[in-house]
Design a protein around this motif. Sequence first.
Motif, PDB file in Angstrom:
ATOM      1  N   SER A  11       0.837  -1.205   0.000  1.00  0.00           N
ATOM      2  CA  SER A  11       0.000   0.000   0.000  1.00  0.00           C
ATOM      3  C   SER A  11       0.871   1.254   0.000  1.00  0.00           C
ATOM      4  N   ARG A  12       2.011   1.200   0.697  1.00  0.00           N
ATOM      5  CA  ARG A  12       2.911   2.361   0.705  1.00  0.00           C
ATOM      6  C   ARG A  12       3.416   2.657  -0.707  1.00  0.00           C
ATOM      7  N   ARG A  13       3.763   1.602  -1.452  1.00  0.00           N
ATOM      8  CA  ARG A  13       4.283   1.812  -2.802  1.00  0.00           C
ATOM      9  C   ARG A  13       3.186   2.290  -3.755  1.00  0.00           C
ATOM     10  N   VAL A  14       1.966   1.791  -3.561  1.00  0.00           N
ATOM     11  CA  VAL A  14       0.856   2.253  -4.402  1.00  0.00           C
ATOM     12  C   VAL A  14       0.514   3.708  -4.083  1.00  0.00           C
ATOM     13  N   ILE A  15       0.516   4.057  -2.805  1.00  0.00           N
ATOM     14  CA  ILE A  15       0.221   5.439  -2.411  1.00  0.00           C
ATOM     15  C   ILE A  15       1.283   6.388  -2.949  1.00  0.00           C
ATOM     16  N   GLU A  16       2.556   5.972  -2.893  1.00  0.00           N
ATOM     17  CA  GLU A  16       3.635   6.806  -3.448  1.00  0.00           C
ATOM     18  C   GLU A  16       3.419   7.041  -4.941  1.00  0.00           C
ATOM     19  N   LEU A  17       2.957   6.013  -5.649  1.00  0.00           N
ATOM     20  CA  LEU A  17       2.681   6.178  -7.081  1.00  0.00           C
ATOM     21  C   LEU A  17       1.516   7.136  -7.291  1.00  0.00           C
ATOM     22  N   ALA A  18       0.466   6.986  -6.487  1.00  0.00           N
ATOM     23  CA  ALA A  18      -0.672   7.898  -6.595  1.00  0.00           C
ATOM     24  C   ALA A  18      -0.251   9.340  -6.305  1.00  0.00           C
ATOM     25  N   GLU A  19       0.603   9.515  -5.309  1.00  0.00           N
ATOM     26  CA  GLU A  19       1.091  10.862  -4.991  1.00  0.00           C
ATOM     27  C   GLU A  19       1.929  11.426  -6.131  1.00  0.00           C
ATOM     28  N   ALA A  20       2.764  10.578  -6.735  1.00  0.00           N
ATOM     29  CA  ALA A  20       3.590  11.039  -7.866  1.00  0.00           C
ATOM     30  C   ALA A  20       2.722  11.445  -9.046  1.00  0.00           C
ATOM     31  N   ILE A  21       1.681  10.665  -9.310  1.00  0.00           N
ATOM     32  CA  ILE A  21       0.769  11.002 -10.406  1.00  0.00           C
ATOM     33  C   ILE A  21       0.098  12.342 -10.134  1.00  0.00           C
ATOM     34  N   GLU A  22      -0.320  12.533  -8.898  1.00  0.00           N
ATOM     35  CA  GLU A  22      -0.967  13.800  -8.540  1.00  0.00           C
ATOM     36  C   GLU A  22       0.012  14.964  -8.643  1.00  0.00           C
ATOM     37  N   ASN A  23       1.258  14.741  -8.218  1.00  0.00           N
ATOM     38  CA  ASN A  23       2.252  15.817  -8.211  1.00  0.00           C
ATOM     39  C   ASN A  23       2.609  16.313  -9.602  1.00  0.00           C
ATOM     40  N   VAL A  24       2.601  15.412 -10.591  1.00  0.00           N
ATOM     41  CA  VAL A  24       3.040  15.816 -11.936  1.00  0.00           C
ATOM     42  C   VAL A  24       1.882  16.278 -12.815  1.00  0.00           C
ATOM     43  N   GLN A  25       0.701  16.447 -12.231  1.00  0.00           N
ATOM     44  CA  GLN A  25      -0.401  16.978 -13.039  1.00  0.00           C
ATOM     45  C   GLN A  25      -0.112  18.408 -13.488  1.00  0.00           C
ATOM     46  N   GLN A  26       0.712  19.105 -12.747  1.00  0.00           N
ATOM     47  CA  GLN A  26       1.201  20.417 -13.158  1.00  0.00           C
ATOM     48  C   GLN A  26       2.716  20.285 -13.336  1.00  0.00           C
ATOM     49  N   PRO A  27       3.153  19.841 -14.524  1.00  0.00           N
ATOM     50  CA  PRO A  27       4.584  19.538 -14.713  1.00  0.00           C
ATOM     51  C   PRO A  27       5.515  20.684 -14.339  1.00  0.00           C
ATOM     52  N   ALA A  28       5.133  21.914 -14.694  1.00  0.00           N
ATOM     53  CA  ALA A  28       6.017  23.042 -14.397  1.00  0.00           C
ATOM     54  C   ALA A  28       6.251  23.170 -12.895  1.00  0.00           C
ATOM     55  N   ASP A  29       5.179  23.081 -12.109  1.00  0.00           N
ATOM     56  CA  ASP A  29       5.336  23.161 -10.646  1.00  0.00           C
ATOM     57  C   ASP A  29       6.175  22.005 -10.122  1.00  0.00           C
ATOM     58  N   PHE A  30       6.007  20.840 -10.721  1.00  0.00           N
ATOM     59  CA  PHE A  30       6.757  19.666 -10.287  1.00  0.00           C
ATOM     60  C   PHE A  30       8.254  19.849 -10.544  1.00  0.00           C
ATOM     61  N   TYR A  31       8.603  20.310 -11.748  1.00  0.00           N
ATOM     62  CA  TYR A  31      10.019  20.448 -12.097  1.00  0.00           C
ATOM     63  C   TYR A  31      10.670  21.653 -11.399  1.00  0.00           C
ATOM     64  N   ARG A  32       9.864  22.612 -10.976  1.00  0.00           N
ATOM     65  CA  ARG A  32      10.441  23.756 -10.258  1.00  0.00           C
ATOM     66  C   ARG A  32      11.045  23.343  -8.918  1.00  0.00           C
ATOM     67  N   GLN A  33      10.707  22.145  -8.438  1.00  0.00           N
ATOM     68  CA  GLN A  33      11.295  21.670  -7.188  1.00  0.00           C
ATOM     69  C   GLN A  33      12.790  21.395  -7.344  1.00  0.00           C
ATOM     70  N   THR A  34      13.227  21.134  -8.583  1.00  0.00           N
ATOM     71  CA  THR A  34      14.637  20.770  -8.801  1.00  0.00           C
ATOM     72  C   THR A  34      15.319  21.653  -9.839  1.00  0.00           C
ATOM     73  N   GLY A  35      14.704  22.725 -10.258  1.00  0.00           N
ATOM     74  CA  GLY A  35      15.329  23.596 -11.255  1.00  0.00           C
ATOM     75  C   GLY A  35      14.356  24.639 -11.768  1.00  0.00           C
ATOM     76  N   HIS A  36      14.762  25.336 -12.846  1.00  0.00           N
ATOM     77  CA  HIS A  36      13.912  26.350 -13.453  1.00  0.00           C
ATOM     78  C   HIS A  36      12.998  25.697 -14.497  1.00  0.00           C
ATOM     79  N   SER A  37      11.705  25.989 -14.403  1.00  0.00           N
ATOM     80  CA  SER A  37      10.750  25.483 -15.381  1.00  0.00           C
ATOM     81  C   SER A  37       9.675  26.542 -15.578  1.00  0.00           C
ATOM     82  N   GLU A  38       9.892  27.400 -16.566  1.00  0.00           N
ATOM     83  CA  GLU A  38       9.000  28.539 -16.771  1.00  0.00           C
ATOM     84  C   GLU A  38       8.604  28.654 -18.241  1.00  0.00           C
TER      85      GLU A  38
END
Length: 636
Positions: free
Chosen positions: A341-368
């Motif tokens: 369940s932990r691994r499935v939840i992590e996948l669900a969280e990752a899917i949710e996080n990348v729904q806005q790719p620019a916001d997701f990539y801004r965590q590790t660099g410039h994405s504008e």
Amino acid sequence: MRGFWGLMRAYWFSNRWPEAWALTVVIALLTALSSKAGVWFAIASGELVNSIAFFHDAANVSPLTSLLSNAGWLVLLVIIKDVGITGTRTLVSATLHRKWRGWLNGRFNDALLDANHTHFHAQNGADAGGPDNIDQRVQEAIKGMTGGAIGLAMGVLGVATSLFFVGQQLLATSTEVAGLEFLGDYGSVVLVLVAVAAYVPVSTWVAMKLGGILERLSVKMQQAEGSYRGELTTLLRRSFHVAASRGEDVQKAMHGRLYQDIDTTWGRLNRINAGYSSFELVYNFIGARIVAYGPGLIPFIHNKVDLKGYITGAELVNSLISQCSWIIKEMPAIATLRANSRRVIELAEAIENVQQPADFYRQTGHSEFSYTHQNPVFGLTIQHLELMQKGADAAPFVTTERLRFRRGEWTFLKGESGSGKTSLIKAINGLWPYGRGTIVFPEGVKTFYAAQEVKLPPVSLKELVCLPDTPDDHSDTKAAAALHRAGLGEFIEYLAEGTRDNRSWDQILSGGQKQKLIVARILLQQPGLLFLDEATAALDPEGKIAFHQAIKDNCPDVIVISVMHEAIPPRSASGEEFYHSVLAIADGVATKKPLVPTLPREITTILANPPARPVAKAPMLEDGWARITRMRLRQK
């Protein structure tokens, strides 16, 4: 589905709720019936032991009949309970497992394979906290989680129903106990509850501690197995390159390192599992032979209950301990459930996080990046573009102020290896994560990206031609015509087939034929914006000319941006230029200029190697040289 309980209940509140709840209610009823059958089993066991104990009693007028009838009734109860009730519950719960897993699998596939390219961003952003081994999570983790959750729920329900039915029977047969006279007839049942309450919780605490270790090792084992399987899959895709470079020893060493991680984790997991198994065996023996028979021994010694009552009570206590000990029996499965369940939840969280790719990539660099649309008359426009690598302090490696590509214009993109040609094309298509700039697409125009490496899914040839559309979007006639114009006419008769000689089309078609298949897709799709990222690398010179000519003849208004290794772009068989402009990347700056026409290769060769002196007997050659000179002067 980003939390445990949300993940657990999602199926029951989805559009499939009638199916989910119907199966759940049937399982609940069968579980309650199984608990009631456990009470019947305890009573029948007492009757059988009593008939054996009093077989030679003078008052027993039909000892053999009594013994056989009680034994037969006990066997019939076992068959009804274990085959009829438990077997049916197993089938229904397995059906619920299959349905729930299928629904979850569909949800995750829909989420990963959406128009947002979530599957790409989830993997591309792994360094930014994305999940590892997505395939393992979607398949093994979901399967293990759903099965474990159903088993856990049935265990909890079994405890509740057993407490009700067994407790009811214990209360009905309870009697006074010496030393506990103040409790009256409830003495024996209180003694039972004290014994169970003292024995089960302590053992459960030990089981939970061991279960926590099992959970952590299960997660690590899944990660190690996923990494090893992923490398094996990668090897199968590049086996030719490994063989050609004689890289088997390096690959073997890599596999050895990956498997060593599996072996080490597996060894630790085996030791904990063995210890837990020993703990469970000892627990079961003490519970079934000491704790179950202990509370009723005092009333039996003081003649408060007869042998039948003593045996019946002991079997009831044993049934109660067994049901209350479900967490101990199922702790390895619970640990696996929590890990999955932990691994499935992590996948669900990752899917949710990348729904806005620019916001997701801004965590590790410039994405504008900004993507907009304009009237198709104005074509494609790129403004103030800067491409960067990951990192907050990363400097641009490709920049350009303004680029414009008009409708029908063909542009040749060139630059040294590593200059950023492919990165630029990816950025225009929203597939490069880091940088800034504005890309304005022609509105209502189809975009098509053709990469150098072509991977074909295991589907029919028509589906491969029609991608990204479905086969129903195009007739067989149009698909066959596209194949013919692309130079793959010999495969038209196999349009509906997914394999030939038990091999997929990815195995059948050569690299050049796969790139011709891309031409067929382009001709069928009629895109208005076409990106060719070394899409002709596997073709010979004549094939490259045919590739371009087919697009030129059938897609007159298409904007083409093409990356090739050639210093000079190909021209038609008649010597006409396919391309109108050159986009060059040099020193990190992309600049676009009109293409300067070049002389045909044959003439270029003659100019590079002129004859030593004029030949008197070859006036036609002298006229040819005169024409070449005039052409060069005209170009200047």
